[in-house]
Design a protein around this motif. Structure first.
Motif, PDB file in Angstrom:
ATOM      1  N   LEU A  28       0.851  -1.182   0.000  1.00  9.35           N
ATOM      2  CA  LEU A  28       0.000   0.000   0.000  1.00  9.35           C
ATOM      3  C   LEU A  28       0.888   1.233   0.000  1.00  9.35           C
ATOM      4  CD1 LEU A  28      -2.552  -1.091   2.772  1.00  9.35           C
ATOM      5  CD2 LEU A  28      -2.853  -1.235   0.289  1.00  9.35           C
ATOM      6  N   PRO A  29       0.344   2.398  -0.379  1.00 10.82           N
ATOM      7  CA  PRO A  29       1.158   3.623  -0.324  1.00 10.82           C
ATOM      8  C   PRO A  29       1.601   3.927   1.103  1.00 10.82           C
ATOM      9  CG  PRO A  29      -0.829   3.967  -1.641  1.00 10.82           C
ATOM     10  CD  PRO A  29      -0.995   2.650  -0.946  1.00 10.82           C
ATOM     11  N   ALA A  30       2.839   4.357   1.259  1.00  8.60           N
ATOM     12  CA  ALA A  30       3.334   4.785   2.568  1.00  8.60           C
ATOM     13  C   ALA A  30       2.806   6.178   2.881  1.00  8.60           C
ATOM     14  CB  ALA A  30       4.860   4.788   2.582  1.00  8.60           C
ATOM     15  N   SER A  31       2.557   6.423   4.159  1.00  5.97           N
ATOM     16  CA  SER A  31       2.036   7.725   4.556  1.00  5.97           C
ATOM     17  C   SER A  31       3.141   8.771   4.595  1.00  5.97           C
ATOM     18  CB  SER A  31       1.395   7.639   5.945  1.00  5.97           C
ATOM     19  OG  SER A  31       1.033   8.925   6.400  1.00  5.97           O
ATOM     20  N   PRO A  32       2.900   9.971   4.029  1.00 10.22           N
ATOM     21  CA  PRO A  32       3.880  11.048   4.161  1.00 10.22           C
ATOM     22  C   PRO A  32       3.896  11.626   5.563  1.00 10.22           C
ATOM     23  CG  PRO A  32       1.919  11.843   3.028  1.00 10.22           C
ATOM     24  CD  PRO A  32       1.745  10.355   3.197  1.00 10.22           C
ATOM     25  N   ALA A  33       2.917  11.226   6.398  1.00  7.02           N
ATOM     26  CA  ALA A  33       2.821  11.769   7.751  1.00  7.02           C
ATOM     27  C   ALA A  33       3.792  11.116   8.727  1.00  7.02           C
ATOM     28  CB  ALA A  33       1.385  11.613   8.266  1.00  7.02           C
ATOM     29  N   VAL A  34       4.707  10.278   8.229  1.00 12.99           N
ATOM     30  CA  VAL A  34       5.690   9.670   9.119  1.00 12.99           C
ATOM     31  C   VAL A  34       6.949  10.527   9.235  1.00 12.99           C
ATOM     32  CG1 VAL A  34       4.869   7.332   8.694  1.00 12.99           C
ATOM     33  CG2 VAL A  34       6.663   8.275   7.239  1.00 12.99           C
ATOM     34  N   ALA A  35       7.011  11.651   8.550  1.00 12.97           N
ATOM     35  CA  ALA A  35       8.151  12.560   8.698  1.00 12.97           C
ATOM     36  C   ALA A  35       8.167  13.131  10.105  1.00 12.97           C
ATOM     37  CB  ALA A  35       8.048  13.689   7.669  1.00 12.97           C
ATOM     38  N   ASP A  36       9.276  13.767  10.499  1.00 11.08           N
ATOM     39  CA  ASP A  36       9.338  14.293  11.857  1.00 11.08           C
ATOM     40  C   ASP A  36       8.377  15.477  12.029  1.00 11.08           C
ATOM     41  OD1 ASP A  36      10.603  16.675  10.933  1.00 11.08           O
ATOM     42  OD2 ASP A  36      12.570  15.753  11.121  1.00 11.08           O
ATOM     43  N   TYR A  37       8.179  15.866  13.292  1.00 11.61           N
ATOM     44  CA  TYR A  37       7.151  16.851  13.634  1.00 11.61           C
ATOM     45  C   TYR A  37       7.357  18.158  12.881  1.00 11.61           C
ATOM     46  CZ  TYR A  37       3.850  19.396  16.606  1.00 11.61           C
ATOM     47  OH  TYR A  37       2.785  20.133  17.071  1.00 11.61           O
ATOM     48  N   ALA A  38       8.595  18.648  12.862  1.00 11.41           N
ATOM     49  CA  ALA A  38       8.864  19.932  12.200  1.00 11.41           C
ATOM     50  C   ALA A  38       8.541  19.878  10.718  1.00 11.41           C
ATOM     51  CB  ALA A  38      10.329  20.330  12.416  1.00 11.41           C
ATOM     52  N   ALA A  39       8.884  18.750  10.064  1.00 13.51           N
ATOM     53  CA  ALA A  39       8.601  18.621   8.636  1.00 13.51           C
ATOM     54  C   ALA A  39       7.098  18.541   8.381  1.00 13.51           C
ATOM     55  CB  ALA A  39       9.296  17.385   8.074  1.00 13.51           C
ATOM     56  N   ARG A  40       6.361  17.873   9.276  1.00 12.26           N
ATOM     57  CA  ARG A  40       4.919  17.710   9.074  1.00 12.26           C
ATOM     58  C   ARG A  40       4.151  19.022   9.238  1.00 12.26           C
ATOM     59  NH1 ARG A  40       5.514  13.694  12.752  1.00 12.26           N
ATOM     60  NH2 ARG A  40       3.784  14.410  14.057  1.00 12.26           N
ATOM     61  N   GLU A  41       4.745  19.981   9.913  1.00  7.60           N
ATOM     62  CA  GLU A  41       4.062  21.260  10.093  1.00  7.60           C
ATOM     63  C   GLU A  41       3.809  21.978   8.770  1.00  7.60           C
ATOM     64  OE1 GLU A  41       4.946  23.188  14.347  1.00  7.60           O
ATOM     65  OE2 GLU A  41       6.762  22.910  13.141  1.00  7.60           O
ATOM     66  N   SER A  42       4.583  21.631   7.734  1.00 11.41           N
ATOM     67  CA  SER A  42       4.421  22.292   6.435  1.00 11.41           C
ATOM     68  C   SER A  42       3.695  21.416   5.416  1.00 11.41           C
ATOM     69  CB  SER A  42       5.791  22.700   5.880  1.00 11.41           C
ATOM     70  OG  SER A  42       6.624  21.565   5.687  1.00 11.41           O
ATOM     71  N   VAL A  43       3.175  20.252   5.840  1.00 11.66           N
ATOM     72  CA  VAL A  43       2.486  19.329   4.933  1.00 11.66           C
ATOM     73  C   VAL A  43       0.979  19.567   4.998  1.00 11.66           C
ATOM     74  CG1 VAL A  43       1.972  16.908   4.440  1.00 11.66           C
ATOM     75  CG2 VAL A  43       4.285  17.577   5.129  1.00 11.66           C
ATOM     76  N   GLU A  44       0.349  19.829   3.830  1.00 11.75           N
ATOM     77  CA  GLU A  44      -1.111  19.964   3.726  1.00 11.75           C
ATOM     78  C   GLU A  44      -1.676  20.895   4.799  1.00 11.75           C
ATOM     79  OE1 GLU A  44      -3.143  18.895   1.447  1.00 11.75           O
ATOM     80  OE2 GLU A  44      -1.673  17.771   0.297  1.00 11.75           O
ATOM     81  N   VAL A  45      -1.071  22.073   4.936  1.00 13.17           N
ATOM     82  CA  VAL A  45      -1.482  23.009   5.987  1.00 13.17           C
ATOM     83  C   VAL A  45      -2.943  23.405   5.833  1.00 13.17           C
ATOM     84  CG1 VAL A  45      -1.091  25.291   6.976  1.00 13.17           C
ATOM     85  CG2 VAL A  45       0.862  23.856   6.316  1.00 13.17           C
ATOM     86  N   SER A  46      -3.364  23.725   4.619  1.00 13.82           N
ATOM     87  CA  SER A  46      -4.741  24.139   4.378  1.00 13.82           C
ATOM     88  C   SER A  46      -5.725  23.026   4.718  1.00 13.82           C
ATOM     89  CB  SER A  46      -4.913  24.572   2.924  1.00 13.82           C
ATOM     90  OG  SER A  46      -6.266  24.869   2.635  1.00 13.82           O
ATOM     91  N   GLY A  47      -5.421  21.802   4.286  1.00 10.60           N
ATOM     92  CA  GLY A  47      -6.287  20.672   4.571  1.00 10.60           C
ATOM     93  C   GLY A  47      -6.406  20.406   6.060  1.00 10.60           C
ATOM     94  N   LYS A  48      -5.288  20.500   6.778  1.00 12.56           N
ATOM     95  CA  LYS A  48      -5.317  20.288   8.223  1.00 12.56           C
ATOM     96  C   LYS A  48      -6.180  21.340   8.919  1.00 12.56           C
ATOM     97  CE  LYS A  48      -0.822  18.012   8.501  1.00 12.56           C
ATOM     98  NZ  LYS A  48       0.596  18.136   8.907  1.00 12.56           N
ATOM     99  N   ARG A  49      -6.115  22.569   8.450  1.00 13.75           N
ATOM    100  CA  ARG A  49      -6.930  23.617   9.049  1.00 13.75           C
ATOM    101  C   ARG A  49      -8.414  23.353   8.836  1.00 13.75           C
ATOM    102  NH1 ARG A  49      -3.254  28.746   7.041  1.00 13.75           N
ATOM    103  NH2 ARG A  49      -1.668  28.615   8.693  1.00 13.75           N
ATOM    104  N   ARG A  50      -8.762  22.859   7.655  1.00  6.15           N
ATOM    105  CA  ARG A  50     -10.163  22.552   7.373  1.00  6.15           C
ATOM    106  C   ARG A  50     -10.643  21.392   8.249  1.00  6.15           C
ATOM    107  NH1 ARG A  50      -9.918  21.498   1.181  1.00  6.15           N
ATOM    108  NH2 ARG A  50     -12.115  20.931   1.471  1.00  6.15           N
ATOM    109  N   VAL A  51      -9.831  20.365   8.355  1.00  3.09           N
ATOM    110  CA  VAL A  51     -10.168  19.237   9.221  1.00  3.09           C
ATOM    111  C   VAL A  51     -10.284  19.704  10.669  1.00  3.09           C
ATOM    112  CG1 VAL A  51      -9.293  17.063  10.178  1.00  3.09           C
ATOM    113  CG2 VAL A  51      -9.209  17.475   7.706  1.00  3.09           C
ATOM    114  N   ALA A  52      -9.365  20.543  11.088  1.00  2.00           N
ATOM    115  CA  ALA A  52      -9.363  21.037  12.467  1.00  2.00           C
ATOM    116  C   ALA A  52     -10.613  21.842  12.777  1.00  2.00           C
ATOM    117  CB  ALA A  52      -8.115  21.881  12.718  1.00  2.00           C
ATOM    118  N   ALA A  53     -11.048  22.669  11.829  1.00  2.00           N
ATOM    119  CA  ALA A  53     -12.248  23.468  12.045  1.00  2.00           C
ATOM    120  C   ALA A  53     -13.474  22.580  12.213  1.00  2.00           C
ATOM    121  CB  ALA A  53     -12.443  24.445  10.893  1.00  2.00           C
ATOM    122  N   ALA A  54     -13.572  21.533  11.382  1.00  8.54           N
ATOM    123  CA  ALA A  54     -14.695  20.602  11.496  1.00  8.54           C
ATOM    124  C   ALA A  54     -14.638  19.837  12.813  1.00  8.54           C
ATOM    125  CB  ALA A  54     -14.697  19.643  10.317  1.00  8.54           C
TER     126      ALA A  54
END
Length: 249
Positions: free
Chosen positions: A57-83
Motif C-alpha cells: 500500500l502507499p506509505a504515509s507522508p505523515a511519518v516525517a518528523d514533527y517539524a517537517a509535518r508542520e508544512s504538509v497539507e497546511v490548508s487541509g489540516k486547518r479545514r479538518v481542524a475546524a470541522a
C-alpha cells in the motif's frame, strides 16, 4: 525490464491504483512473484511503500518528523481542524491527541470555550494556555519526540482513569483494508488506550493520510464514530471506508 524501471512502475501503480497485488502484477509483466516482492522490500526500506500480505500500500507522508509535518497539507489540516473543533460542545470533556492537526484544532477552538481537554501532548497543552476557560489535564510518560506525545506504560495507566465525551484521534494512515495506522507500536497502544476512555472517537484525517498505511494498527474503522477529512466525497478510497465520513468544508 531493469530493476530501476520495475520500481518506477511499481510506484506509478501505487499512485494510480492505491495498492499493488504482487501475484497479479507479476503475471501482467511476465516476471516472477519473487522479483516483485524483492522490489517491494527495497521500496519499503526506502520508505516509499508499506508492505502488506500479498503486496503493498502507499506509505504515509505523515511519518516525517514533527517539524517537517508542520508544512504538509497546511490548508487541509486547518479545514479538518475546524470541522473537529465544531464537535467540541461547551461543558464537555475532550481527549485531544498530539500532532500537527491536533495543534490546529486548538487554534480552531472558540476563545471563550468552557470545556475540559485531556491530552498527552505537551505542545497541545501549551497551545491551550490562551483558552482561559478550558481546564487542561496533561498525561505524562515517556516523550515520543516524533509526535511530541507521552507514551509507554505510565501514560497508558494514567489514561485508564479518564472518562471523556469525545476523543479526537490523529493517525498517519486511513485505509479501507488496513484500517487506522501509525508508525510506532507504543504510540498505537496509547491511542487505543485513549479511545477506550471516550464515548465517541473521531479521526483527524487530512487528505494525504487517506489511502495510506503505516506499520502498526491503531483501530479498525468500524470502531470509530467518524472520519473527518478534506478529501472529496467522490474519492473512491473515501467511499470505501467502513465508517461515517465528515467532510470538512
Amino acid at each position: 525490464m531493469l530493476a530501476a524501471q520495475r520500481r518506477d512502475l511499481l510506484l506509478e501503480r501505487l499512485h494510480r491504483d492505491g495498492r499493488i497485488i504482487a501475484k497479479d502484477l507479476a503475471a501482467e509483466l511476465g516476471l516472477s512473484e519473487d522479483s516483485i516482492r524483492r522490489d517491494l522490500r527495497d521500496l519499503a526500506a526506502a520508505g516509499l511503500c508499506q508492505r502488506v500480505y500479498g503486496g503493498a500500500l502507499p506509505a504515509s507522508p505523515a511519518v516525517a518528523d514533527y517539524a517537517a509535518r508542520e508544512s504538509v497539507e497546511v490548508s487541509g489540516k486547518r479545514r479538518v481542524a475546524a470541522a473537529a473543533a465544531a464537535l467540541v460542545e461547551p461543558g464537555s470533556t475532550v481527549i485531544l491527541d498530539g500532532g500537527t492537526t491536533a495543534h490546529a484544532v486548538v487554534q480552531a477552538l472558540p476563545p471563550d470555550l468552557r470545556a475540559t481537554v485531556v491530552t498527552h501532548s505537551p505542545t497541545v497543552a501549551g497551545a491551550l494556555a490562551g483558552h482561559r476557560d478550558v481546564e487542561v489535564y496533561l498525561i505524562g510518560g515517556r516523550l515520543f519526540k516524533h509526535s511530541m506525545v507521552a507514551c509507554g506504560a505510565a501514560a497508558v495507566e494514567a489514561a485508564r482513569g479518564l472518562r471523556a465525551d469525545v476523543f479526537l484521534l490523529g493517525v498517519t494512515g486511513v485505509h479501507p483494508e488496513a484500517g487506522l495506522t501509525t508508525g510506532d507500536a507504543d504510540e498505537a497502544a496509547m491511542k487505543r488506550a485513549l479511545a477506550r476512555q471516550a464515548a465517541d472517537t473521531y479521526v483527524l484525517a487530512s487528505s494525504e493520510k487517506i489511502g495510506a498505511a503505516s506499520r502498526f494498527t491503531v483501530l479498525p474503522l468500524a470502531e470509530v464514530a467518524g472520519v473527518i477529512t478534506d478529501a472529496g466525497a467522490d474519492d473512491p478510497t473515501v467511499r470505501a471506508l467502513d465508517a461515517p465520513v465528515i467532510h470538512a468544508p
